[in-house]
Motif scaffolding. Structure first.
Motif, mmCIF file in Angstrom:
data_model
loop_
_atom_site.group_PDB
_atom_site.id
_atom_site.type_symbol
_atom_site.label_atom_id
_atom_site.label_comp_id
_atom_site.label_asym_id
_atom_site.label_seq_id
_atom_site.Cartn_x
_atom_site.Cartn_y
_atom_site.Cartn_z
ATOM 1 N N PHE A 59 0.909 -1.028 0.000
ATOM 2 C CA PHE A 59 -0.044 -0.113 0.151
ATOM 3 C C PHE A 59 0.909 1.215 0.058
ATOM 4 O O PHE A 59 1.681 1.200 0.932
ATOM 5 C CB PHE A 59 -0.772 0.232 1.396
ATOM 6 C CG PHE A 59 -2.004 0.917 1.265
ATOM 7 C CD1 PHE A 59 -3.172 1.016 0.728
ATOM 8 C CD2 PHE A 59 -1.659 2.254 1.950
ATOM 9 C CE1 PHE A 59 -3.960 1.852 0.742
ATOM 10 C CE2 PHE A 59 -2.739 3.310 1.888
ATOM 11 C CZ PHE A 59 -3.911 3.113 1.431
ATOM 12 N N TRP A 60 0.647 2.207 -1.032
ATOM 13 C CA TRP A 60 1.428 3.277 -1.084
ATOM 14 C C TRP A 60 0.471 4.574 -0.820
ATOM 15 O O TRP A 60 -0.356 4.813 -1.414
ATOM 16 C CB TRP A 60 2.284 3.342 -2.507
ATOM 17 C CG TRP A 60 3.211 4.532 -2.683
ATOM 18 C CD1 TRP A 60 2.767 5.824 -2.980
ATOM 19 C CD2 TRP A 60 4.480 4.664 -2.445
ATOM 20 N NE1 TRP A 60 3.808 6.692 -2.962
ATOM 21 C CE2 TRP A 60 5.155 5.770 -2.586
ATOM 22 C CE3 TRP A 60 5.200 3.405 -1.761
ATOM 23 C CZ2 TRP A 60 6.268 6.105 -2.285
ATOM 24 C CZ3 TRP A 60 6.571 3.892 -1.678
ATOM 25 C CH2 TRP A 60 7.107 5.048 -1.861
ATOM 26 N N ASP A 61 0.990 5.356 0.166
ATOM 27 C CA ASP A 61 0.443 6.576 0.557
ATOM 28 C C ASP A 61 1.274 7.821 -0.278
ATOM 29 O O ASP A 61 2.224 8.095 0.286
ATOM 30 C CB ASP A 61 0.222 6.832 2.033
ATOM 31 C CG ASP A 61 -0.572 7.799 2.358
ATOM 32 O OD1 ASP A 61 -0.888 8.986 1.410
ATOM 33 O OD2 ASP A 61 -0.934 7.949 3.423
ATOM 34 N N TRP A 62 0.702 8.535 -1.007
ATOM 35 C CA TRP A 62 1.094 9.637 -1.742
ATOM 36 C C TRP A 62 1.172 11.052 -0.915
ATOM 37 O O TRP A 62 1.874 11.950 -1.256
ATOM 38 C CB TRP A 62 0.835 10.023 -3.177
ATOM 39 C CG TRP A 62 0.831 8.925 -4.079
ATOM 40 C CD1 TRP A 62 -0.039 7.883 -4.361
ATOM 41 C CD2 TRP A 62 1.812 8.628 -4.927
ATOM 42 N NE1 TRP A 62 0.189 7.126 -5.167
ATOM 43 C CE2 TRP A 62 1.567 7.258 -5.920
ATOM 44 C CE3 TRP A 62 2.903 9.157 -5.024
ATOM 45 C CZ2 TRP A 62 2.289 6.942 -6.432
ATOM 46 C CZ3 TRP A 62 3.893 8.445 -6.466
ATOM 47 C CH2 TRP A 62 3.609 7.401 -6.862
ATOM 48 N N GLY A 63 0.376 10.941 0.159
ATOM 49 C CA GLY A 63 0.221 12.126 0.988
ATOM 50 C C GLY A 63 -1.131 12.663 0.750
ATOM 51 O O GLY A 63 -1.924 12.198 -0.023
ATOM 52 N N PRO A 64 -1.613 13.158 1.779
ATOM 53 C CA PRO A 64 -3.064 13.730 1.820
ATOM 54 C C PRO A 64 -3.350 14.768 0.451
ATOM 55 O O PRO A 64 -2.778 15.323 0.128
ATOM 56 C CB PRO A 64 -2.940 14.789 3.068
ATOM 57 C CG PRO A 64 -2.263 14.232 3.934
ATOM 58 C CD PRO A 64 -1.007 13.810 3.074
ATOM 59 N N ASN A 65 -4.623 14.168 -0.107
ATOM 60 C CA ASN A 65 -5.077 14.750 -1.236
ATOM 61 C C ASN A 65 -4.300 14.341 -2.609
ATOM 62 O O ASN A 65 -4.676 15.072 -3.483
ATOM 63 C CB ASN A 65 -5.292 16.236 -1.254
ATOM 64 C CG ASN A 65 -6.189 16.469 0.134
ATOM 65 O OD1 ASN A 65 -7.227 16.236 -0.131
ATOM 66 N ND2 ASN A 65 -5.645 17.217 1.018
ATOM 67 N N ALA A 66 -3.187 13.491 -2.373
ATOM 68 C CA ALA A 66 -2.311 13.181 -3.486
ATOM 69 C C ALA A 66 -2.565 11.729 -4.021
ATOM 70 O O ALA A 66 -2.025 11.293 -5.031
ATOM 71 C CB ALA A 66 -1.009 13.520 -3.093
ATOM 72 N N GLY A 67 -3.421 11.040 -3.300
ATOM 73 C CA GLY A 67 -3.706 9.618 -3.478
ATOM 74 C C GLY A 67 -3.020 8.550 -2.820
ATOM 75 O O GLY A 67 -2.248 8.611 -2.066
ATOM 76 N N MET A 68 -3.875 7.263 -2.801
ATOM 77 C CA MET A 68 -3.298 6.181 -2.137
ATOM 78 C C MET A 68 -3.491 4.971 -3.139
ATOM 79 O O MET A 68 -4.658 4.772 -3.662
ATOM 80 C CB MET A 68 -4.137 6.001 -0.896
ATOM 81 C CG MET A 68 -4.056 7.126 0.063
ATOM 82 S SD MET A 68 -5.313 7.234 1.340
ATOM 83 C CE MET A 68 -4.661 5.934 2.749
ATOM 84 N N ASN A 69 -2.867 3.931 -3.070
ATOM 85 C CA ASN A 69 -2.778 2.880 -4.012
ATOM 86 C C ASN A 69 -2.203 1.784 -3.600
ATOM 87 O O ASN A 69 -1.271 1.741 -2.865
ATOM 88 C CB ASN A 69 -2.143 3.201 -5.447
ATOM 89 C CG ASN A 69 -2.512 4.551 -6.165
ATOM 90 O OD1 ASN A 69 -2.369 5.632 -5.776
ATOM 91 N ND2 ASN A 69 -3.664 4.519 -7.281
#
Length: 364
Positions: free
Chosen positions: A144-154
């Motif tokens: 699970f990758w978190d790009w940062g708030p409002n930037a996306g999660m995939n």
């Protein structure tokens, strides 16, 4: 925690000293439909729940001594979110990824079985509070990758769970926290995307599935299809015994003992449904009998599991004019282990040889 509309993290809620704080939420504004800044109404503001703070794209700040002047530094990766511990404890620890679409064409070696990785403390490896999975071939990882708030999660697949250089990724699931804890829930949101190495572009693979996997699970070798109502009068030739024939979509395919009919698992694609069906060709989409939609049911690996669901949602039988319900149609185990089924013996031998040679589970 609200103090003059400033949300803080500290050792004492009555003191102003703190190490992490949200942006100032007083006099908060937002853009209306015309792009003008207007006063924020309560239902759209981020100050009612701490999990809503990031919705206006202003990050938290952190007090640090590492900064050259000391002081507050923006942390664009800090996220405050609801988290379901009970749900997390029930996530699958072994998965199978299969596809008959673009992934099988461009990234076939990434299909197969993934198990939860183990860290140096001999515990399940996690990142962003989600399991990290290792492919059985030891090369690829699902995480699970978190790009940062409002930037996306995939959810994505690459060779290193600390890197975002991926070849497969889920849709952005940032706005679906209830389906982001377990990777097997990703199909409730939408399909995976795959990097097309030929066109050098991201494309949707509607046929890619991530599903819980139990390597020790065994299904019945010979089943019986019974009915005392609709199917008996509309499609009587379909009734009778079916024996294991081959594998398809990660499940057994059964062939009628006397007629050229097949009982098999049809995957229509993410969000399109999954059914156990009967038809004249197990690679065709033309079916004559269909179970209810099993896409979001965990127990859909063995055809005999349909009995649990058909009590509520009946089978459908195709007539010359329309689909008809049959609440009496059942699929029951006749012979769990059939030592006389030569096709089954050959299939298992081929699969065993494939697994030993390639160290992955046969993706059919």
């Amino acid at each position: 925690l609200l103090d003059s509309l400033l949300q803080e993290v500290s050792d004492n809620i009555d003191q102003w000293r703190h190490g992490i704080e949200s942006p100032n939420l007083a006099r908060e504004v937002r853009q209306d439909e015309d792009g003008n800044n207007v006063a924020c109404k309560e239902e759209f503001c981020g100050n009612r729940c701490v999990t809503q703070v990031n919705r206006n794209r202003v990050p938290f700040t952190v007090w640090t001594k590492l900064h050259r002047n000391w002081g507050w530094v923006r942390d664009t990766k800090l996220r405050v979110q609801c988290y379901d511990e009970k749900k997390a404890s029930e996530c699958c620890t072994s998965l199978r990824i299969r596809s008959s679409g673009l992934t099988s064409a461009f990234h076939y070696n990434k299909l197969g079985v993934y198990n939860v990785a183990i860290n140096f403390q001999n515990r399940n490896l996690t990142e962003n509070e989600r399991f990290v999975f290792n492919h059985e071939n030891g090369r690829y990882m699902l995480y699970f990758w978190d790009w940062g708030p409002n930037a996306g999660m995939n959810w994505m697949i690459s060779e290193d769970y600390l890197d975002n250089e991926r070849s497969l990724e889920s849709l952005n699931i940032e706005e679906f926290p209830e389906h982001s804890v377990c990777v097997e829930d990703i199909h409730r949101i939408g399909p995976f995307r795959v990097w097309n190495t030929a066109d050098r572009a991201w494309q949707t693979d509607w046929n890619l599935r991530v599903e819980c996997y139990n390597k020790t699970l065994d299904c019945c070798d010979k089943v019986g299809v019974r009915s005392t109502q609709t199917a008996l009068f509309v499609q009587p030739d379909l009734l009778g015994e079916y024996s294991f024939y081959t594998g398809f979509n990660g499940r057994s395919v059964y062939k009628h003992s006397d007629e050229d009919f097949y009982l098999y698992f049809r995957d229509w694609g993410t969000g399109q449904g999954e059914n156990w069906v009967i038809g004249a060709n197990y690679t065709s989409k033309e079916v004559l009998v269909s179970s209810p939609n099993l896409e979001h049911y965990a127990d859909n690996t063995c055809v005999t599991d349909t009995s649990k669901i058909s009590l509520i949602h009946p089978f459908l039988v195709k007539s010359s004019e329309e689909w008809l319900e049959d609440r009496t149609l059942k699929i029951e185990c006749v012979q769990f282990f059939d030592p006389n089924n030569r096709r089954l013996a050959e299939f298992l031998e081929d699969r065993r040889r494939f697994e030993n040679d390639e160290n992955v589970v046969h993706n059919i």
